[in-house]
Motif scaffolding. Sequence first.
Motif, PDB file in Angstrom:
ATOM      1  N   ASN A  27       0.829  -1.202   0.000  1.00  0.00           N
ATOM      2  CA  ASN A  27       0.000   0.000   0.000  1.00  0.00           C
ATOM      3  C   ASN A  27       0.863   1.251   0.000  1.00  0.00           C
ATOM      4  O   ASN A  27       0.494   2.269  -0.567  1.00  0.00           O
ATOM      5  N   VAL A  28       1.993   1.187   0.670  1.00  0.00           N
ATOM      6  CA  VAL A  28       2.969   2.270   0.710  1.00  0.00           C
ATOM      7  C   VAL A  28       4.319   1.636   0.401  1.00  0.00           C
ATOM      8  O   VAL A  28       4.665   0.601   0.964  1.00  0.00           O
ATOM      9  N   THR A  32       9.557   4.502   0.996  1.00  0.00           N
ATOM     10  CA  THR A  32       8.875   5.642   1.600  1.00  0.00           C
ATOM     11  C   THR A  32       8.838   5.482   3.117  1.00  0.00           C
ATOM     12  O   THR A  32       9.107   6.427   3.860  1.00  0.00           O
ATOM     13  N   ALA A  42       2.837   7.010   7.762  1.00  0.00           N
ATOM     14  CA  ALA A  42       2.173   6.773   6.478  1.00  0.00           C
ATOM     15  C   ALA A  42       0.762   6.290   6.784  1.00  0.00           C
ATOM     16  O   ALA A  42       0.565   5.382   7.595  1.00  0.00           O
ATOM     17  N   TYR A  44      -2.956   4.987   5.094  1.00  0.00           N
ATOM     18  CA  TYR A  44      -3.615   4.457   3.900  1.00  0.00           C
ATOM     19  C   TYR A  44      -5.090   4.228   4.210  1.00  0.00           C
ATOM     20  O   TYR A  44      -5.425   3.540   5.168  1.00  0.00           O
ATOM     21  N   ARG A  46      -8.258   2.470   2.936  1.00  0.00           N
ATOM     22  CA  ARG A  46      -8.673   1.437   1.985  1.00  0.00           C
ATOM     23  C   ARG A  46      -9.904   1.835   1.181  1.00  0.00           C
ATOM     24  O   ARG A  46      -9.970   1.600  -0.016  1.00  0.00           O
ATOM     25  N   ASN A  49      -8.780   4.521  -1.183  1.00  0.00           N
ATOM     26  CA  ASN A  49      -7.492   4.215  -1.801  1.00  0.00           C
ATOM     27  C   ASN A  49      -6.541   5.409  -1.747  1.00  0.00           C
ATOM     28  O   ASN A  49      -5.716   5.601  -2.624  1.00  0.00           O
ATOM     29  N   ARG A  50      -6.682   6.233  -0.723  1.00  0.00           N
ATOM     30  CA  ARG A  50      -5.831   7.414  -0.552  1.00  0.00           C
ATOM     31  C   ARG A  50      -4.653   7.086   0.341  1.00  0.00           C
ATOM     32  O   ARG A  50      -4.783   6.339   1.309  1.00  0.00           O
ATOM     33  N   ARG A  51      -3.518   7.674   0.005  1.00  0.00           N
ATOM     34  CA  ARG A  51      -2.297   7.515   0.793  1.00  0.00           C
ATOM     35  C   ARG A  51      -1.780   8.898   1.154  1.00  0.00           C
ATOM     36  O   ARG A  51      -1.868   9.818   0.351  1.00  0.00           O
TER      37      ARG A  51
END
Length: 66
Positions: A27-28, A32, A42, A44, A46, A49-51
């Motif tokens: 996911n990341v 990073t 970090a 995320y 779900r 779907n934004r990080r």
Amino acid sequence: MPKPTFQIDYDTGQSEKGSIRMVDEFNVHPNTLRELGVGMAAVYARRTNRRAIVKVIPTMPDFAAA
């Protein structure tokens, strides 16, 4: 997660050869995460779907409520 791979013939541009292999999808990206500084995280989501990379700000505990 299985992921197909394909072989390419540079003369004709196509080939019927390939394989399916197991791959890890992150996911990341691990680099990073490795580069995060102290107080960074970090995140995320779900559902969307934004990080994002965020700064974590600690708060003082409220001892009067205890």
